[in-house]
Scaffold this active site. Structure first.
Site, PDB file in Angstrom:
ATOM      1  N   ASP A   1       1.226  -1.459  -0.089  1.00 51.73           N
ATOM      2  CA  ASP A   1       0.310   0.051   0.145  1.00 51.73           C
ATOM      3  C   ASP A   1       0.914   1.477  -0.104  1.00 51.73           C
ATOM      4  O   ASP A   1       1.529   1.803   1.135  1.00 51.73           O
ATOM      5  CB  ASP A   1      -1.154   0.019   1.221  1.00 51.73           C
TER       6      ASP A   1
ATOM      7  N   ASP B   1       8.035   2.653   2.046  1.00 52.56           N
ATOM      8  CA  ASP B   1       9.994   1.891   3.019  1.00 52.56           C
ATOM      9  C   ASP B   1       9.586   0.930   2.886  1.00 52.56           C
ATOM     10  O   ASP B   1      10.767  -0.203   2.065  1.00 52.56           O
ATOM     11  CB  ASP B   1       8.948   1.952   4.552  1.00 52.56           C
TER      12      ASP B   1
ATOM     13  N   ASN C   1       3.812   5.850 -10.530  1.00 55.37           N
ATOM     14  CA  ASN C   1       2.958   5.836 -11.386  1.00 55.37           C
ATOM     15  C   ASN C   1       1.232   6.259 -10.345  1.00 55.37           C
ATOM     16  O   ASN C   1       0.255   6.679 -10.895  1.00 55.37           O
ATOM     17  CB  ASN C   1       3.131   5.163 -12.726  1.00 55.37           C
TER      18      ASN C   1
ATOM     19  N   TYR D   1      -8.736  14.828  -7.029  1.00 53.88           N
ATOM     20  CA  TYR D   1      -8.021  14.285  -7.619  1.00 53.88           C
ATOM     21  C   TYR D   1      -7.252  15.506  -8.225  1.00 53.88           C
ATOM     22  O   TYR D   1      -5.957  15.581  -8.735  1.00 53.88           O
ATOM     23  CB  TYR D   1      -8.488  13.750  -8.427  1.00 53.88           C
TER      24      TYR D   1
ATOM     25  N   LYS E   1      -3.060  16.050  -8.473  1.00 53.71           N
ATOM     26  CA  LYS E   1      -1.858  16.480  -9.898  1.00 53.71           C
ATOM     27  C   LYS E   1      -1.290  17.634 -10.487  1.00 53.71           C
ATOM     28  O   LYS E   1      -0.989  17.916 -10.943  1.00 53.71           O
ATOM     29  CB  LYS E   1      -3.104  15.628 -10.229  1.00 53.71           C
TER      30      LYS E   1
ATOM     31  N   THR F   1      -8.977   3.016 -18.877  1.00 50.91           N
ATOM     32  CA  THR F   1      -8.258   2.255 -17.843  1.00 50.91           C
ATOM     33  C   THR F   1      -9.213   1.514 -16.752  1.00 50.91           C
ATOM     34  O   THR F   1     -10.683   2.235 -17.357  1.00 50.91           O
ATOM     35  CB  THR F   1      -6.986   3.126 -16.823  1.00 50.91           C
TER      36      THR F   1
HETATM   37  N1  LIG Z   1      -7.028   7.212 -16.924  1.00 54.15           N
HETATM   38  C1  LIG Z   1      -6.900   8.223 -17.246  1.00 54.15           C
HETATM   39  O1  LIG Z   1      -7.674   9.095 -17.618  1.00 54.15           O
HETATM   40  C2  LIG Z   1      -5.644   9.001 -16.571  1.00 54.15           C
HETATM   41  C3  LIG Z   1      -5.438  10.236 -16.722  1.00 54.15           C
HETATM   42  C4  LIG Z   1      -4.576  11.160 -16.142  1.00 54.15           C
HETATM   43  C5  LIG Z   1      -3.262  10.515 -15.269  1.00 54.15           C
HETATM   44  N2  LIG Z   1      -4.279   9.647 -15.021  1.00 54.15           N
HETATM   45  C6  LIG Z   1      -3.129   8.755 -13.722  1.00 54.15           C
HETATM   46  O2  LIG Z   1      -1.888   7.788 -14.247  1.00 54.15           O
HETATM   47  C7  LIG Z   1      -1.877   7.040 -13.280  1.00 54.15           C
HETATM   48  C8  LIG Z   1      -2.857   5.087 -13.551  1.00 54.15           C
HETATM   49  O3  LIG Z   1      -3.869   5.504 -14.118  1.00 54.15           O
HETATM   50  P1  LIG Z   1      -4.288   4.224 -14.182  1.00 54.15           P
HETATM   51  O4  LIG Z   1      -5.172   5.434 -15.262  1.00 54.15           O
HETATM   52  O5  LIG Z   1      -4.019   3.642 -15.363  1.00 54.15           O
HETATM   53  O6  LIG Z   1      -5.782   3.935 -13.357  1.00 54.15           O
HETATM   54  P2  LIG Z   1      -5.731   2.183 -13.085  1.00 54.15           P
HETATM   55  O7  LIG Z   1      -5.739   1.161 -14.404  1.00 54.15           O
HETATM   56  O8  LIG Z   1      -6.500   2.086 -11.547  1.00 54.15           O
HETATM   57  O9  LIG Z   1      -4.482   2.031 -12.602  1.00 54.15           O
HETATM   58  C9  LIG Z   1      -3.918   2.587 -10.859  1.00 54.15           C
HETATM   59  C10 LIG Z   1      -2.996   1.713 -10.453  1.00 54.15           C
HETATM   60  O10 LIG Z   1      -1.735   2.308  -9.520  1.00 54.15           O
HETATM   61  C11 LIG Z   1      -2.243   1.507  -7.765  1.00 54.15           C
HETATM   62  N3  LIG Z   1      -2.652   1.827  -7.195  1.00 54.15           N
HETATM   63  C12 LIG Z   1      -3.499   2.859  -6.251  1.00 54.15           C
HETATM   64  N4  LIG Z   1      -3.387   2.971  -5.043  1.00 54.15           N
HETATM   65  C13 LIG Z   1      -2.769   2.090  -5.055  1.00 54.15           C
HETATM   66  C14 LIG Z   1      -1.999   2.538  -3.197  1.00 54.15           C
HETATM   67  N5  LIG Z   1      -2.529   2.424  -2.538  1.00 54.15           N
HETATM   68  N6  LIG Z   1      -0.964   0.928  -3.545  1.00 54.15           N
HETATM   69  C15 LIG Z   1      -0.009   0.724  -4.513  1.00 54.15           C
HETATM   70  N7  LIG Z   1      -0.593   0.844  -5.572  1.00 54.15           N
HETATM   71  C16 LIG Z   1      -1.832   1.823  -6.048  1.00 54.15           C
HETATM   72  C17 LIG Z   1      -2.939   0.575  -8.450  1.00 54.15           C
HETATM   73  O11 LIG Z   1      -3.038  -0.704  -8.539  1.00 54.15           O
HETATM   74  P3  LIG Z   1      -4.361  -1.860  -8.106  1.00 54.15           P
HETATM   75  O12 LIG Z   1      -4.642  -2.173  -9.300  1.00 54.15           O
HETATM   76  O13 LIG Z   1      -3.430  -3.090  -7.578  1.00 54.15           O
HETATM   77  O14 LIG Z   1      -5.654  -1.047  -7.182  1.00 54.15           O
HETATM   78  C18 LIG Z   1      -3.276   0.236 -10.505  1.00 54.15           C
HETATM   79  O15 LIG Z   1      -1.531  -0.509 -10.366  1.00 54.15           O
HETATM   80  C19 LIG Z   1      -2.496   7.741 -12.294  1.00 54.15           C
HETATM   81  O16 LIG Z   1      -1.310   8.412 -10.893  1.00 54.15           O
HETATM   82  C20 LIG Z   1      -3.535   8.563 -12.211  1.00 54.15           C
HETATM   83  O17 LIG Z   1      -3.951   9.233 -11.905  1.00 54.15           O
HETATM   84  C21 LIG Z   1      -4.551   8.775 -15.009  1.00 54.15           C
END
Ligand SMILES: NC(=O)c1ccc[n+]([C@@H]2O[C@H](COP(=O)([O-])OP(=O)(O)OC[C@H]3O[C@@H](n4cnc5c(N)ncnc54)[C@H](OP(=O)(O)O)[C@@H]3O)[C@@H](O)[C@H]2O)c1
Length: 266
Positions: free
Chosen positions: A66, A74, A91, A156, A160, A191
Protein backbone atom coordinates in the site's frame (compact mmCIF):
# COMPACT_ATOMS: atom_id res chain seq x y z
CA UNK A 1 13.45 -14.72 -14.41
CA UNK A 2 13.40 -13.45 -10.86
CA UNK A 3 15.96 -11.33 -9.03
CA UNK A 4 18.17 -14.32 -8.14
CA UNK A 5 19.07 -14.60 -11.84
CA UNK A 6 19.77 -10.95 -12.39
CA UNK A 7 22.41 -9.61 -14.74
CA UNK A 8 24.11 -6.68 -13.02
CA UNK A 9 24.83 -4.94 -16.32
CA UNK A 10 21.13 -4.42 -16.97
CA UNK A 11 19.30 -1.26 -16.00
CA UNK A 12 16.79 -1.40 -13.17
CA UNK A 13 13.43 0.36 -12.96
CA UNK A 14 10.71 0.66 -10.34
CA UNK A 15 7.19 1.13 -11.69
CA UNK A 16 4.40 1.79 -9.19
CA UNK A 17 0.78 1.04 -9.98
CA UNK A 18 1.91 -1.43 -12.63
CA UNK A 19 -0.88 -3.99 -12.23
CA UNK A 20 -3.21 -2.30 -14.72
CA UNK A 21 -3.67 0.67 -17.00
CA UNK A 22 -0.93 3.18 -17.74
CA UNK A 23 1.46 1.70 -15.17
CA UNK A 24 1.20 -1.78 -16.67
CA UNK A 25 2.09 -0.28 -20.05
CA UNK A 26 4.95 1.75 -18.57
CA UNK A 27 6.34 -1.51 -17.19
CA UNK A 28 5.94 -3.00 -20.66
CA UNK A 29 7.93 -0.14 -22.17
CA UNK A 30 10.68 -0.65 -19.58
CA UNK A 31 10.72 -4.38 -20.34
CA UNK A 32 10.97 -3.79 -24.08
CA UNK A 33 13.87 -1.39 -23.53
CA UNK A 34 16.05 -3.69 -21.47
CA UNK A 35 15.19 -2.80 -17.88
CA UNK A 36 14.90 -5.29 -15.05
CA UNK A 37 11.82 -4.43 -13.06
CA UNK A 38 10.46 -4.05 -9.57
CA UNK A 39 6.74 -3.43 -9.90
CA UNK A 40 4.25 -2.66 -7.17
CA UNK A 41 0.58 -2.14 -6.54
CA UNK A 42 -1.81 -2.75 -3.69
CA UNK A 43 -3.64 -5.82 -4.99
CA UNK A 44 -2.43 -9.28 -6.03
CA UNK A 45 -2.99 -8.43 -9.73
CA UNK A 46 0.59 -7.21 -9.69
CA UNK A 47 1.80 -10.82 -9.47
CA UNK A 48 0.05 -11.60 -12.77
CA UNK A 49 1.72 -8.58 -14.38
CA UNK A 50 5.11 -9.88 -13.22
CA UNK A 51 4.35 -13.34 -14.61
CA UNK A 52 3.51 -11.81 -18.00
CA UNK A 53 6.71 -9.75 -17.99
CA UNK A 54 8.85 -12.71 -16.98
CA UNK A 55 7.32 -14.73 -19.82
CA UNK A 56 8.95 -12.15 -22.11
CA UNK A 57 12.36 -13.00 -20.64
CA UNK A 58 12.50 -9.97 -18.39
CA UNK A 59 13.52 -10.01 -14.72
CA UNK A 60 10.47 -8.74 -12.88
CA UNK A 61 9.80 -8.83 -9.15
CA UNK A 62 6.36 -7.91 -7.86
CA UNK A 63 5.37 -6.44 -4.54
CA UNK A 64 1.86 -6.06 -3.15
CA UNK A 65 2.11 -2.96 -1.04
CA UNK A 66 0.00 0.00 0.00
CA UNK A 67 1.88 3.01 -1.30
CA UNK A 68 -0.40 5.45 0.51
CA UNK A 69 1.52 4.61 3.69
CA UNK A 70 5.05 5.37 4.84
CA UNK A 71 5.44 1.69 5.79
CA UNK A 72 4.40 0.61 2.30
CA UNK A 73 6.90 2.92 0.63
CA UNK A 74 9.62 1.76 3.04
CA UNK A 75 8.81 -1.83 2.10
CA UNK A 76 9.09 -1.05 -1.61
CA UNK A 77 12.40 0.73 -1.11
CA UNK A 78 13.70 -2.19 0.95
CA UNK A 79 12.74 -4.58 -1.85
CA UNK A 80 15.44 -3.05 -4.07
CA UNK A 81 17.94 -4.68 -1.66
CA UNK A 82 20.38 -1.86 -2.33
CA UNK A 83 20.39 -2.27 -6.10
CA UNK A 84 20.84 1.06 -7.89
CA UNK A 85 17.59 2.27 -9.42
CA UNK A 86 18.15 3.75 -12.88
CA UNK A 87 14.54 4.77 -13.45
CA UNK A 88 11.69 5.46 -11.07
CA UNK A 89 8.27 5.62 -12.69
CA UNK A 90 6.04 6.99 -9.92
CA UNK A 91 2.66 6.25 -11.41
CA UNK A 92 0.39 4.74 -8.73
CA UNK A 93 -2.64 6.89 -8.19
CA UNK A 94 -6.37 6.93 -7.76
CA UNK A 95 -9.24 9.24 -8.56
CA UNK A 96 -12.48 10.07 -6.76
CA UNK A 97 -15.63 11.55 -8.24
CA UNK A 98 -18.64 13.36 -6.68
CA UNK A 99 -18.88 16.67 -4.89
CA UNK A 100 -16.25 17.11 -2.21
CA UNK A 101 -18.73 17.47 0.66
CA UNK A 102 -20.41 14.23 -0.42
CA UNK A 103 -17.20 12.22 -0.55
CA UNK A 104 -16.23 9.78 2.16
CA UNK A 105 -13.38 11.41 4.05
CA UNK A 106 -11.27 8.27 4.17
CA UNK A 107 -11.55 7.87 0.39
CA UNK A 108 -10.65 11.52 -0.20
CA UNK A 109 -7.70 11.21 2.13
CA UNK A 110 -6.57 8.02 0.36
CA UNK A 111 -6.33 10.02 -2.87
CA UNK A 112 -3.99 12.53 -1.19
CA UNK A 113 -2.02 9.87 0.67
CA UNK A 114 -1.48 7.81 -2.47
CA UNK A 115 -1.09 10.45 -5.17
CA UNK A 116 0.82 13.00 -3.10
CA UNK A 117 2.27 11.72 0.20
CA UNK A 118 3.36 8.23 -0.87
CA UNK A 119 4.58 9.45 -4.25
CA UNK A 120 6.79 12.24 -2.96
CA UNK A 121 8.12 10.11 -0.11
CA UNK A 122 9.19 7.41 -2.57
CA UNK A 123 10.73 10.01 -4.88
CA UNK A 124 12.71 11.47 -1.99
CA UNK A 125 14.12 8.09 -0.96
CA UNK A 126 15.05 6.94 -4.46
CA UNK A 127 16.00 10.44 -5.61
CA UNK A 128 18.62 10.83 -2.86
CA UNK A 129 20.37 7.66 -4.05
CA UNK A 130 20.23 8.84 -7.66
CA UNK A 131 21.73 12.21 -6.73
CA UNK A 132 24.55 10.47 -4.82
CA UNK A 133 25.34 8.39 -7.90
CA UNK A 134 24.99 11.38 -10.22
CA UNK A 135 22.50 9.67 -12.49
CA UNK A 136 18.91 8.55 -12.72
CA UNK A 137 15.58 9.18 -14.38
CA UNK A 138 12.32 9.95 -12.63
CA UNK A 139 8.96 9.94 -14.41
CA UNK A 140 5.96 11.18 -12.48
CA UNK A 141 2.49 10.45 -13.78
CA UNK A 142 0.78 13.77 -13.28
CA UNK A 143 -2.21 14.73 -15.41
CA UNK A 144 -3.69 17.48 -17.51
CA UNK A 145 -6.25 17.40 -14.69
CA UNK A 146 -3.60 19.21 -12.67
CA UNK A 147 -3.91 22.18 -15.00
CA UNK A 148 -7.57 22.81 -14.22
CA UNK A 149 -9.73 23.00 -11.09
CA UNK A 150 -11.65 19.72 -10.97
CA UNK A 151 -15.24 20.39 -9.98
CA UNK A 152 -16.69 17.02 -8.85
CA UNK A 153 -13.17 15.62 -8.75
CA UNK A 154 -11.69 18.43 -6.68
CA UNK A 155 -9.28 16.50 -4.48
CA UNK A 156 -7.96 14.44 -7.38
CA UNK A 157 -7.25 17.43 -9.61
CA UNK A 158 -5.64 19.18 -6.65
CA UNK A 159 -3.39 16.17 -6.09
CA UNK A 160 -2.33 16.22 -9.74
CA UNK A 161 -1.74 19.99 -9.65
CA UNK A 162 0.62 19.25 -6.77
CA UNK A 163 2.47 16.57 -8.74
CA UNK A 164 2.71 18.61 -11.94
CA UNK A 165 4.14 21.55 -10.00
CA UNK A 166 6.39 19.39 -7.82
CA UNK A 167 7.89 17.75 -10.88
CA UNK A 168 9.05 21.02 -12.46
CA UNK A 169 10.45 22.24 -9.14
CA UNK A 170 12.38 19.06 -8.38
CA UNK A 171 13.65 18.96 -11.94
CA UNK A 172 15.06 22.44 -11.49
CA UNK A 173 16.64 21.59 -8.13
CA UNK A 174 18.39 18.62 -9.76
CA UNK A 175 19.41 20.28 -13.00
CA UNK A 176 23.15 19.90 -12.43
CA UNK A 177 22.95 16.53 -10.71
CA UNK A 178 22.66 14.05 -13.59
CA UNK A 179 19.13 13.17 -12.44
CA UNK A 180 16.22 14.14 -14.68
CA UNK A 181 12.62 14.56 -13.63
CA UNK A 182 9.84 14.36 -16.21
CA UNK A 183 6.09 14.60 -15.84
CA UNK A 184 3.67 12.62 -17.97
CA UNK A 185 0.33 14.40 -18.29
CA UNK A 186 -2.27 12.05 -19.74
CA UNK A 187 -5.77 13.13 -20.64
CA UNK A 188 -8.70 10.75 -20.14
CA UNK A 189 -7.29 7.27 -20.75
CA UNK A 190 -9.06 3.91 -21.11
CA UNK A 191 -8.23 2.24 -17.79
CA UNK A 192 -10.01 1.10 -14.64
CA UNK A 193 -9.52 4.61 -13.25
CA UNK A 194 -13.02 6.05 -13.81
CA UNK A 195 -14.81 2.96 -12.58
CA UNK A 196 -12.69 2.91 -9.44
CA UNK A 197 -13.40 6.61 -8.95
CA UNK A 198 -17.18 5.94 -9.19
CA UNK A 199 -17.45 8.19 -12.26
CA UNK A 200 -19.20 5.93 -14.76
CA UNK A 201 -22.28 8.20 -14.71
CA UNK A 202 -20.27 11.18 -15.93
CA UNK A 203 -19.47 12.53 -19.39
CA UNK A 204 -15.74 12.01 -18.94
CA UNK A 205 -16.24 8.53 -17.47
CA UNK A 206 -18.18 7.37 -20.53
CA UNK A 207 -16.31 9.33 -23.23
CA UNK A 208 -13.96 7.74 -25.75
CA UNK A 209 -10.49 7.76 -24.25
CA UNK A 210 -6.85 7.33 -25.13
CA UNK A 211 -5.13 3.96 -25.31
CA UNK A 212 -2.93 3.43 -22.21
CA UNK A 213 -0.24 1.80 -24.38
CA UNK A 214 0.05 5.01 -26.46
CA UNK A 215 0.12 7.16 -23.34
CA UNK A 216 2.81 5.04 -21.71
CA UNK A 217 4.94 5.08 -24.86
CA UNK A 218 5.11 8.88 -25.00
CA UNK A 219 5.75 9.01 -21.26
CA UNK A 220 8.57 6.50 -21.43
CA UNK A 221 10.14 8.29 -24.39
CA UNK A 222 9.96 11.64 -22.56
CA UNK A 223 11.63 10.08 -19.52
CA UNK A 224 14.42 8.55 -21.59
CA UNK A 225 14.97 11.85 -23.41
CA UNK A 226 15.00 13.69 -20.08
CA UNK A 227 12.20 16.01 -21.23
CA UNK A 228 10.48 18.21 -18.66
CA UNK A 229 6.98 17.15 -19.57
CA UNK A 230 4.78 15.48 -22.12
CA UNK A 231 1.06 15.79 -22.70
CA UNK A 232 -0.22 12.63 -24.34
CA UNK A 233 -2.31 13.17 -27.49
CA UNK A 234 -3.17 16.15 -29.71
CA UNK A 235 -6.59 16.89 -28.19
CA UNK A 236 -5.06 16.95 -24.74
CA UNK A 237 -2.25 19.23 -25.93
CA UNK A 238 -4.90 21.72 -27.08
CA UNK A 239 -6.75 21.37 -23.77
CA UNK A 240 -3.52 21.90 -21.84
CA UNK A 241 -2.66 25.01 -23.88
CA UNK A 242 -6.16 26.42 -23.35
CA UNK A 243 -5.89 25.81 -19.60
CA UNK A 244 -3.06 28.34 -19.53
CA UNK A 245 -5.22 31.15 -20.85
CA UNK A 246 -8.78 30.41 -19.68
CA UNK A 247 -9.67 31.83 -16.22
CA UNK A 248 -9.78 29.23 -13.47
CA UNK A 249 -13.45 29.94 -12.71
CA UNK A 250 -14.33 29.10 -16.31
CA UNK A 251 -12.20 25.96 -16.26
CA UNK A 252 -14.02 24.84 -13.12
CA UNK A 253 -17.36 25.34 -14.88
CA UNK A 254 -16.14 23.35 -17.89
CA UNK A 255 -14.97 20.56 -15.60
CA UNK A 256 -18.41 20.41 -14.00
CA UNK A 257 -19.85 19.56 -17.43
CA UNK A 258 -17.47 16.59 -17.73
CA UNK A 259 -17.43 15.26 -14.19
CA UNK A 260 -20.74 16.04 -12.47
CA UNK A 261 -22.69 12.87 -11.69
CA UNK A 262 -25.49 12.44 -14.24
CA UNK A 263 -23.64 14.05 -17.16
CA UNK A 264 -23.05 10.75 -18.96
CA UNK A 265 -24.64 10.46 -22.40
CA UNK A 266 -27.87 8.58 -21.91
N1 LIG B 1 -6.99 7.08 -16.69
C1 LIG B 1 -6.91 8.38 -16.85
O1 LIG B 1 -7.75 9.00 -17.49
C2 LIG B 1 -5.75 9.15 -16.26
C3 LIG B 1 -5.51 10.45 -16.72
C4 LIG B 1 -4.46 11.17 -16.20
C5 LIG B 1 -3.65 10.61 -15.24
N2 LIG B 1 -3.89 9.34 -14.79
C6 LIG B 1 -3.01 8.80 -13.76
O2 LIG B 1 -2.41 7.63 -14.24
C7 LIG B 1 -1.99 6.82 -13.14
C8 LIG B 1 -2.41 5.40 -13.41
O3 LIG B 1 -3.83 5.35 -13.44
P1 LIG B 1 -4.63 4.44 -14.49
O4 LIG B 1 -5.48 5.33 -15.28
O5 LIG B 1 -3.71 3.53 -15.17
O6 LIG B 1 -5.62 3.69 -13.50
P2 LIG B 1 -5.63 2.19 -12.91
O7 LIG B 1 -5.75 1.21 -14.02
O8 LIG B 1 -6.68 2.23 -11.86
O9 LIG B 1 -4.19 2.03 -12.26
C9 LIG B 1 -3.86 2.55 -11.01
C10 LIG B 1 -2.68 1.79 -10.47
O10 LIG B 1 -2.27 2.38 -9.22
C11 LIG B 1 -2.27 1.36 -8.22
N3 LIG B 1 -2.59 1.91 -6.91
C12 LIG B 1 -3.62 2.70 -6.56
N4 LIG B 1 -3.57 2.98 -5.25
C13 LIG B 1 -2.46 2.36 -4.76
C14 LIG B 1 -1.87 2.25 -3.48
N5 LIG B 1 -2.41 2.87 -2.41
N6 LIG B 1 -0.75 1.52 -3.34
C15 LIG B 1 -0.21 0.88 -4.41
N7 LIG B 1 -0.72 0.94 -5.65
C16 LIG B 1 -1.84 1.67 -5.82
C17 LIG B 1 -3.32 0.37 -8.67
O11 LIG B 1 -3.06 -0.85 -8.04
P3 LIG B 1 -4.21 -1.99 -7.83
O12 LIG B 1 -4.69 -2.34 -9.18
O13 LIG B 1 -3.45 -3.09 -7.18
O14 LIG B 1 -5.24 -1.37 -6.97
C18 LIG B 1 -3.05 0.34 -10.17
O15 LIG B 1 -1.95 -0.49 -10.44
C19 LIG B 1 -2.62 7.44 -11.89
O16 LIG B 1 -1.66 8.21 -11.22
C20 LIG B 1 -3.69 8.35 -12.49
O17 LIG B 1 -3.98 9.44 -11.65
C21 LIG B 1 -4.92 8.61 -15.29
Amino acid sequence: MDSSERNIDRKYAIVTGASTGIGRQLAQQCAEHGFDLLIASDEPGIEQAAIELRSQGVMADALVVDLSTVEGVDQLYAATAGRAVDALLANAGRGLGHGFLDQDWNEARLVIDTNVVGTVYLIQKVGRDMRSRGEGKILITGSIAGLMPGSFQAVYNGSKAFLDSFSYALRNELKDSGVTVSVLMPGATETAFFERADMMDTAVGTAKKDDPADVAKVGFEAMMAGDADVVAGFKNKVQAAMANVIPATMLAEQHRKMAEPGTADK
